[in-house]
Design an enzyme around this catalytic site. Structure first.
Site, short mmCIF file in Angstrom:
data_model
loop_
_atom_site.label_atom_id
_atom_site.label_comp_id
_atom_site.label_asym_id
_atom_site.label_seq_id
_atom_site.Cartn_x
_atom_site.Cartn_y
_atom_site.Cartn_z
N HIS A 93 50.82 -25.62 8.80
CA HIS A 93 49.74 -25.33 9.95
C HIS A 93 50.11 -24.16 9.72
O HIS A 93 51.09 -23.65 9.76
CB HIS A 93 49.68 -26.04 11.54
CG HIS A 93 48.44 -25.94 12.30
ND1 HIS A 93 47.30 -26.91 12.01
CD2 HIS A 93 48.59 -24.87 12.81
CE1 HIS A 93 46.62 -26.13 12.92
NE2 HIS A 93 47.02 -25.04 13.01
N SER A 94 48.68 -23.29 9.83
CA SER A 94 48.64 -22.03 10.00
C SER A 94 50.06 -21.28 9.23
O SER A 94 49.93 -21.03 7.73
CB SER A 94 49.59 -21.55 11.47
OG SER A 94 48.96 -19.70 12.25
N MET A 95 50.59 -20.01 9.47
CA MET A 95 51.93 -19.65 8.77
C MET A 95 52.56 -20.91 7.87
O MET A 95 52.79 -20.92 6.73
CB MET A 95 53.33 -18.99 9.31
CG MET A 95 53.97 -18.80 9.20
SD MET A 95 55.77 -17.88 9.97
CE MET A 95 56.52 -19.66 10.65
N ALA A 97 50.59 -23.32 6.56
CA ALA A 97 50.46 -23.55 5.22
C ALA A 97 51.01 -22.10 3.88
O ALA A 97 50.72 -23.03 3.09
CB ALA A 97 48.40 -23.14 5.67
N GLY A 121 46.03 -26.77 7.26
CA GLY A 121 45.40 -26.31 8.24
C GLY A 121 45.23 -25.11 9.12
O GLY A 121 46.32 -23.83 9.30
#
Length: 268
Positions: A93-95, A97, A121
């Site tokens: 998720h975010s970083m 990813a 994501g």
């Protein structure tokens, strides 16, 4: 214990009876607790394994990473033996990813076992211009207000200098990881020969003020293909609107359990 030591990457040992291990990588400034509700939501054969970066939560005494290459190397060293034992997938998720994709690339580059699937994501493809704050552009008050604005920080932290002194250095170092994505060992988005041999499953929040769905779709430049799902919610849609997210995520995991990879004997 040094940053990235194998024992501390995970909060517990993997389940011996799992048919698929799902390694989960958290966002900048976050921690493994972001995924605390996931084990109760996924199919029984999936073992949710949140990965904890050093310098936060249970690893708060350890030196934090500031460089994407260093972080991926340590994750590869720490998680590599587990990734070779049996079928695995990853959600970042975010970083997270960025780290999940770079770790998969590192394993495949070394001839190791790749993931059955990669779920990414709320993160723009790295070759796109980042909307994340630069690590040192804002003072603590400004950075805190930016984080509150997109849901990355509870508004109760504003004005609490003692809390911010503990939290914001973690955020800044994680933003340094994001800013150094070119050292993470990702496939070259301009060279199709380097792309990962799988279809990425990407998710974007329709109300995300940081990352537009088309920027998430551009992860297709790093793999064979990408399937984008836009969902209600902002930057943290799995927490803000979990039902729509899991309504799409759970069937994807179920398909993996039905596939030939996870149908093999459970790791152990």
């Amino acid at each position: 214990m040094t940053a990235g030591a194998p024992v501390s990457c995970l909060g517990r040992a993997p389940r011996a009876d799992a048919r698929l291990r799902l390694f989960c990588f958290h966002h900048a400034g976050g921690g493994a607790s972001f995924f605390s509700s996931w084990p109760a939501r996924v199919p029984p054969g999936v073992d949710v394994l949140p990965v904890q970066l050093p310098g936060r939560e249970g690893r708060y005494r350890e030196r934090r990473f500031q460089d994407a290459g260093e972080a991926v190397e340590a994750l590869d060293r720490g998680l590599g033996p587990l990734l070779e034992e049996g079928p695995w997938a990853a959600y970042g998720h975010s970083m997270g990813a960025l780290l999940a994709c770079a770790l998969a690339a590192a394993r495949l580059r070394a001839g190791g076992r790749g993931p059955e699937a990669l779920f990414l994501g709320a993160y723009a493809a790295p070759h796109r211009t980042s909307a994340l704050p630069a690590p040192d552009r804002f003072d603590d008050g400004e950075l805190a207000r930016l984080l509150v604005g997109f849901g990355g920080l509870d508004a109760r932290f504003l004005g609490r200098d003692d809390w911010l002194r503990a939290l914001l250095p973690v955020v800044r170092d994680d933003l340094r990881i994001c800013a150094s994505h070119h050292r993470a060992g990702l496939p070259d988005p301009h060279d199709a020969r380097t792309r990962l041999p799988l279809t990425l499953e990407a998710f974007a929040g329709t109300d995300d003020p940081l990352v537009a769905p088309d920027a998430v779709r551009d992860w297709g430049r790093y793999a064979r293909d990408v399937r984008l799902t836009s969902l209600p919610g902002g930057h943290f849609f799995p927490r803000e609107a979990p039902e729509p997210f899991f309504a799409r995520f759970i069937p994807a995991l179920a398909r993996l359990l039905a596939g030939p990879g996870a149908a093999r004997a459970a790791p152990g």
